[in-house]
Motif scaffolding. Structure first.
Motif, PDB file in Angstrom:
ATOM      1  N   GLY A   1       0.832  -1.211   0.000  1.00  0.00           N
ATOM      2  CA  GLY A   1       0.000   0.000   0.000  1.00  0.00           C
ATOM      3  C   GLY A   1       0.858   1.250   0.000  1.00  0.00           C
ATOM      4  O   GLY A   1       0.600   2.206  -0.753  1.00  0.00           O
ATOM      5  N   MET A   2       1.901   1.257   0.825  1.00  0.00           N
ATOM      6  CA  MET A   2       2.809   2.411   0.847  1.00  0.00           C
ATOM      7  C   MET A   2       3.581   2.531  -0.463  1.00  0.00           C
ATOM      8  O   MET A   2       3.825   3.647  -0.960  1.00  0.00           O
ATOM      9  N   ALA A   3       3.951   1.387  -1.047  1.00  0.00           N
ATOM     10  CA  ALA A   3       4.655   1.412  -2.332  1.00  0.00           C
ATOM     11  C   ALA A   3       3.792   2.070  -3.406  1.00  0.00           C
ATOM     12  O   ALA A   3       4.291   2.846  -4.235  1.00  0.00           O
ATOM     13  N   SER A   4       2.495   1.776  -3.372  1.00  0.00           N
ATOM     14  CA  SER A   4       1.585   2.383  -4.359  1.00  0.00           C
ATOM     15  C   SER A   4       1.467   3.888  -4.166  1.00  0.00           C
ATOM     16  O   SER A   4       1.095   4.611  -5.100  1.00  0.00           O
ATOM     17  N   LEU A   5       1.787   4.367  -2.958  1.00  0.00           N
ATOM     18  CA  LEU A   5       1.769   5.813  -2.677  1.00  0.00           C
ATOM     19  C   LEU A   5       3.126   6.461  -2.937  1.00  0.00           C
ATOM     20  O   LEU A   5       3.321   7.639  -2.658  1.00  0.00           O
ATOM     21  N   GLY A   6       4.067   5.645  -3.411  1.00  0.00           N
ATOM     22  CA  GLY A   6       5.362   6.198  -3.800  1.00  0.00           C
ATOM     23  C   GLY A   6       6.493   6.007  -2.814  1.00  0.00           C
ATOM     24  O   GLY A   6       7.593   6.518  -3.032  1.00  0.00           O
ATOM     25  N   VAL A   7       6.265   5.280  -1.714  1.00  0.00           N
ATOM     26  CA  VAL A   7       7.340   5.054  -0.751  1.00  0.00           C
ATOM     27  C   VAL A   7       8.323   4.039  -1.321  1.00  0.00           C
ATOM     28  O   VAL A   7       7.920   2.976  -1.809  1.00  0.00           O
ATOM     29  N   LYS A   8       9.604   4.368  -1.233  1.00  0.00           N
ATOM     30  CA  LYS A   8      10.645   3.497  -1.791  1.00  0.00           C
ATOM     31  C   LYS A   8      11.860   3.505  -0.874  1.00  0.00           C
ATOM     32  O   LYS A   8      11.874   4.191   0.155  1.00  0.00           O
ATOM     33  N   LYS A   9      12.855   2.731  -1.264  1.00  0.00           N
ATOM     34  CA  LYS A   9      14.092   2.619  -0.487  1.00  0.00           C
ATOM     35  C   LYS A   9      14.696   4.013  -0.252  1.00  0.00           C
ATOM     36  O   LYS A   9      14.801   4.819  -1.170  1.00  0.00           O
TER      37      LYS A   9
ATOM     38  N   PHE B   1      -2.649  -3.367  -5.402  1.00  0.00           N
ATOM     39  CA  PHE B   1      -1.351  -3.124  -6.034  1.00  0.00           C
ATOM     40  C   PHE B   1      -0.667  -4.452  -6.379  1.00  0.00           C
ATOM     41  O   PHE B   1       0.000  -4.583  -7.407  1.00  0.00           O
ATOM     42  N   ALA B   2      -0.853  -5.465  -5.496  1.00  0.00           N
ATOM     43  CA  ALA B   2      -0.208  -6.767  -5.691  1.00  0.00           C
ATOM     44  C   ALA B   2      -0.741  -7.483  -6.925  1.00  0.00           C
ATOM     45  O   ALA B   2      -0.045  -8.322  -7.524  1.00  0.00           O
ATOM     46  N   GLU B   3      -1.976  -7.178  -7.319  1.00  0.00           N
ATOM     47  CA  GLU B   3      -2.572  -7.850  -8.483  1.00  0.00           C
ATOM     48  C   GLU B   3      -1.776  -7.588  -9.757  1.00  0.00           C
ATOM     49  O   GLU B   3      -1.639  -8.462 -10.615  1.00  0.00           O
ATOM     50  N   THR B   4      -1.234  -6.376  -9.866  1.00  0.00           N
ATOM     51  CA  THR B   4      -0.454  -6.025 -11.067  1.00  0.00           C
ATOM     52  C   THR B   4       1.054  -6.019 -10.801  1.00  0.00           C
ATOM     53  O   THR B   4       1.845  -5.867 -11.723  1.00  0.00           O
ATOM     54  N   ASN B   5       1.424  -6.184  -9.518  1.00  0.00           N
ATOM     55  CA  ASN B   5       2.854  -6.185  -9.144  1.00  0.00           C
ATOM     56  C   ASN B   5       3.125  -7.345  -8.180  1.00  0.00           C
ATOM     57  O   ASN B   5       3.512  -7.132  -7.022  1.00  0.00           O
ATOM     58  N   PRO B   6       2.920  -8.575  -8.610  1.00  0.00           N
ATOM     59  CA  PRO B   6       2.973  -9.714  -7.687  1.00  0.00           C
ATOM     60  C   PRO B   6       4.329  -9.956  -7.032  1.00  0.00           C
ATOM     61  O   PRO B   6       4.400 -10.500  -5.933  1.00  0.00           O
ATOM     62  N   SER B   7       5.424  -9.567  -7.672  1.00  0.00           N
ATOM     63  CA  SER B   7       6.756  -9.821  -7.097  1.00  0.00           C
ATOM     64  C   SER B   7       7.396  -8.556  -6.521  1.00  0.00           C
ATOM     65  O   SER B   7       8.584  -8.544  -6.225  1.00  0.00           O
ATOM     66  N   TYR B   8       6.581  -7.501  -6.364  1.00  0.00           N
ATOM     67  CA  TYR B   8       7.157  -6.206  -5.981  1.00  0.00           C
ATOM     68  C   TYR B   8       7.911  -6.283  -4.648  1.00  0.00           C
ATOM     69  O   TYR B   8       9.035  -5.777  -4.537  1.00  0.00           O
ATOM     70  N   LEU B   9       7.297  -6.875  -3.630  1.00  0.00           N
ATOM     71  CA  LEU B   9       7.913  -6.873  -2.303  1.00  0.00           C
ATOM     72  C   LEU B   9       9.192  -7.698  -2.292  1.00  0.00           C
ATOM     73  O   LEU B   9      10.193  -7.293  -1.688  1.00  0.00           O
ATOM     74  N   GLN B  10       9.190  -8.846  -2.964  1.00  0.00           N
ATOM     75  CA  GLN B  10      10.404  -9.655  -3.057  1.00  0.00           C
ATOM     76  C   GLN B  10      11.525  -8.855  -3.701  1.00  0.00           C
ATOM     77  O   GLN B  10      12.677  -8.889  -3.259  1.00  0.00           O
ATOM     78  N   ASP B  11      11.179  -8.144  -4.763  1.00  0.00           N
ATOM     79  CA  ASP B  11      12.175  -7.333  -5.472  1.00  0.00           C
ATOM     80  C   ASP B  11      12.654  -6.170  -4.608  1.00  0.00           C
ATOM     81  O   ASP B  11      13.829  -5.779  -4.666  1.00  0.00           O
ATOM     82  N   ALA B  12      11.741  -5.601  -3.806  1.00  0.00           N
ATOM     83  CA  ALA B  12      12.110  -4.461  -2.946  1.00  0.00           C
ATOM     84  C   ALA B  12      13.058  -4.887  -1.826  1.00  0.00           C
ATOM     85  O   ALA B  12      13.918  -4.102  -1.403  1.00  0.00           O
TER      86      ALA B  12
END
Length: 608
Positions: free
Chosen positions: A55-63, A165-176
């Motif tokens: 949810g935070m990633a979809s709002l633009g939070v990143k490393k 967000f996970a529906e279109t970015n299923p591996s996002y958290l693993q990659d992050a």
């Protein structure tokens, strides 16, 4: 699981998800909702954390971004923390008792992008300052109250956003998780600051992982342990000891409803381990003493006998028939008040009175006192269960060095020492020297067994007009063992004798007045009564004499204050440390009365 031995565990996010995988069906968090405690499993918490992070990633939070948490200690605080860490962002804790202006300073200085707020009261502080915080884009309201503003979303809405967000970015958290390294900043903790503006302490994933592992190797912790958390998660002591260490070892964490409900919640959660500050033990000690004062003579004799049996057993290491009888009659009753399963308690954040530590140990409740600072993640030293030396803060934990400077200051070096102060290189250079030694600002020494003994804060050392150096903290720890003393602050810098400001236990003063037939109509009359002063003074002088204080260390005069030192008055930090400069300023006229010419003349004969 050992993050040091496992090269895959590069971050606290990795550590979290590895624990979730290993302990999936076990209960991780217990919170009281609807009048009863209910639990969340590791697996369930893992899902919530994943959705919050996405949810935070979809709002633009990143490393590299910062996310603040403005909330009391609760499971949502813990889950928000792991979600932030899993994105490679840094968590910025904010104490919920801070004012809007203080919240504004931290949000501004940290460049926080999102802030979690526990309820409408905390959210109102954010709304009041948002226009002055250019980096801040969203607030997340943990409670289910009205959101008030468009940029605010609820905790459950953020999770729903993450699922979508996970529906279109299923591996996002693993990659992050992959690019997060041990040396990346995990958190920026703003020191409560007894003087000046707070500084943002940057702690890395490596700081916190190595300190978590070191603590776990010092103190035997099993996956069946139950912690009770009530100290602020905004403070590094609870965050490391009751948050990271518990998760790392596959334990369960029960959250107290609030500090006033701790005694009741201990009976409900029945913890086996617990981190606390000396104030809790002082209050427990006081309640036990109060109960004994009201007890029949036979019960007092049994208690004194049991204490002596416990002392001998502790010193000899043998537990025979007498000990088993004492355990049945006395020790088990105390453990029952603590939930019945307590193995030991860990004390930190401030010095624990040697007398109080020994008192509880004689009753079979071991308190392991440790030492550290926010800048050291925090643990530098801690006593071990197999050998506790009361009056010390134990030996160094794994990979941590300690040495004593020529002026007595305690220096430490190792993987626990912070990266530095956020946006403040000058302040960083002032405390970390060229050889990597962190200058703690505390004064102490290593005894013959390499146990560290803390004398006091370097800046708190009192130098009398006669040139004598006096450490106030040990004297204050002694004073709070007097039945009539709730809080005490010792003063006397550049003066010719030591004095004290004392917050009395008013119920005890009333009982004392009634027992001695001293008339009074108010608490103000009680503290102004010369006979009351004399009776309290006798207790203070007796305890100082028994402790063997030097003549120049003894409190010669004191003032009984009409109200307690509090966080709200600015006299205590959020971690309950006294702000000496504020207290002195608030009671300047009372202090001056302690040092009138008459008072000084009356005590000069006793000063060497």
């Amino acid at each position: 699981m050992d993050p040091l031995a496992n090269p895959k565990v590069k971050s606290l996010g990795d550590m979290f998800f590895e624990s979730v995988s290993k302990y999936g069906t076990k209960i991780l968090y217990m919170s009281k909702r609807g009048g009863a405690y209910r639990g969340l499993t590791y697996k369930h918490v893992g899902e919530i954390v994943k959705n919050l992070a996405l949810g935070m990633a979809s709002l633009g939070v990143k490393k590299g971004d910062k996310v603040a948490v403005l909330s009391p200690t609760q499971e949502e605080w813990a889950m928000a923390d792991y979600a932030v860490l899993s994105l490679g962002a840094a968590t910025v804790p904010i104490y919920p008792n801070l004012s809007s202006k203080q919240v504004e300073y931290i949000l501004q200085d940290s460049d926080s992008k999102i802030v979690f707020a526990s309820d409408s009261e905390q959210l109102a502080k954010v709304i009041a300052v948002k226009d002055q915080c250019p980096a801040l884009t969203h607030a997340v309201l943990i409670s289910k109250q009205d959101k008030l503003k468009d940029y605010v979303m609820r905790f459950d809405e953020l999770q729903a956003l993450g699922k979508k967000f996970a529906e279109t970015n299923p591996s996002y958290l693993q990659d992050a998780l992959k690019p997060i390294g041990r040396q990346d900043v995990a958190t920026i903790i703003y020191t409560s600051g007894t003087t000046g503006l707070p500084k943002g302490v940057m702690l890395s994933h490596n700081n916190l992982i190595t300190n978590t592992v070191a603590c776990s190797r010092c103190i035997p912790i099993e996956s069946g342990e139950v912690f009770l958390a009530f100290l602020p998660l905004s403070h590094i002591f609870e965050r490391t000891a009751g948050h990271f260490v518990a998760l790392f070892n596959g334990c369960t964490i029960g959250y107290a409803e609030n500090i006033d409900a701790v005694a009741q919640n201990m009976g409900e959660v029945r913890p086996t381990l617990m981190a606390s500050v000396p104030r809790l033990f002082e209050k427990m000690y006081g309640r036990i003493q109060d109960g004994l004062a009201q007890a029949p003579p036979i019960r007092r004799k049994i208690f004194a006998w049991a204490q002596e049996v416990g002392r001998k057993a502790r010193q000899t290491g043998t537990r025979g028939f007498s000990y088993r009888l004492a355990d049945k009659l006395v020790f088990s009753k105390l453990r029952g008040r603590l939930g019945g399963r307590i193995r030991f308690m860990v004390s930190g954040g401030a010095p624990l009175s040697k007398e109080i530590g020994e008192f509880f140990a004689n009753l079979g409740v071991i308190i392991l006192e440790g030492y550290g600072l926010t800048e050291t993640s925090p643990v530098i030293t801690v006593n071990r269960p197999e050998l506790v030396k009361f009056g010390t803060v134990g030996r160094t934990v794994e990979d941590v060095e300690v040495k004593i400077a020529a002026d007595g200051e305690i220096l430490t070096r190792g993987p626990h020492v912070m990266i530095g102060y956020y946006k403040n290189e000058k302040a960083t250079r002032e405390v970390i020297d060229a050889e990597g030694w962190f200058h703690t600002g505390d004064v102490g020494y290593l005894d013959s067994d390499n146990y560290l003994v803390i004398t006091d804060r370097k800046k708190n050392i009192i130098v009398t007009s006669g040139g004598k150096n006096v450490a106030p903290q040990p004297i204050e720890n002694l004073l709070v063992t007097v039945p009539y003393v709730e809080q005490a602050m010792v003063i006397g810098d550049k003066r010719n004798f030591i004095a004290a400001l004392i917050v009395p236990k008013f119920d005890k003063l009333r009982a004392l007045a009634e027992a001695n037939r001293i008339p009074f109509n108010s608490e103000e009359e009680l503290i102004d009564n010369a006979k009351i002063y004399s009776l309290v003074d006798k207790e203070i002088q007796d305890v100082q004499e028994k402790a063997g204080l030097a003549r120049y260390e003894k409190v010669r005069r004191f003032a009984l204050l009409p109200k307690a030192f509090t966080i709200e008055s600015g006299e205590l930090t959020p971690t309950l440390k006294m702000k000496r400069n504020v207290i002195i300023e608030n009671f300047v006229s009372i202090i001056e009365n302690l040092y009138t010419k008459e008072a000084q003349a009356a005590t000069e004969a006793d000063i060497s």
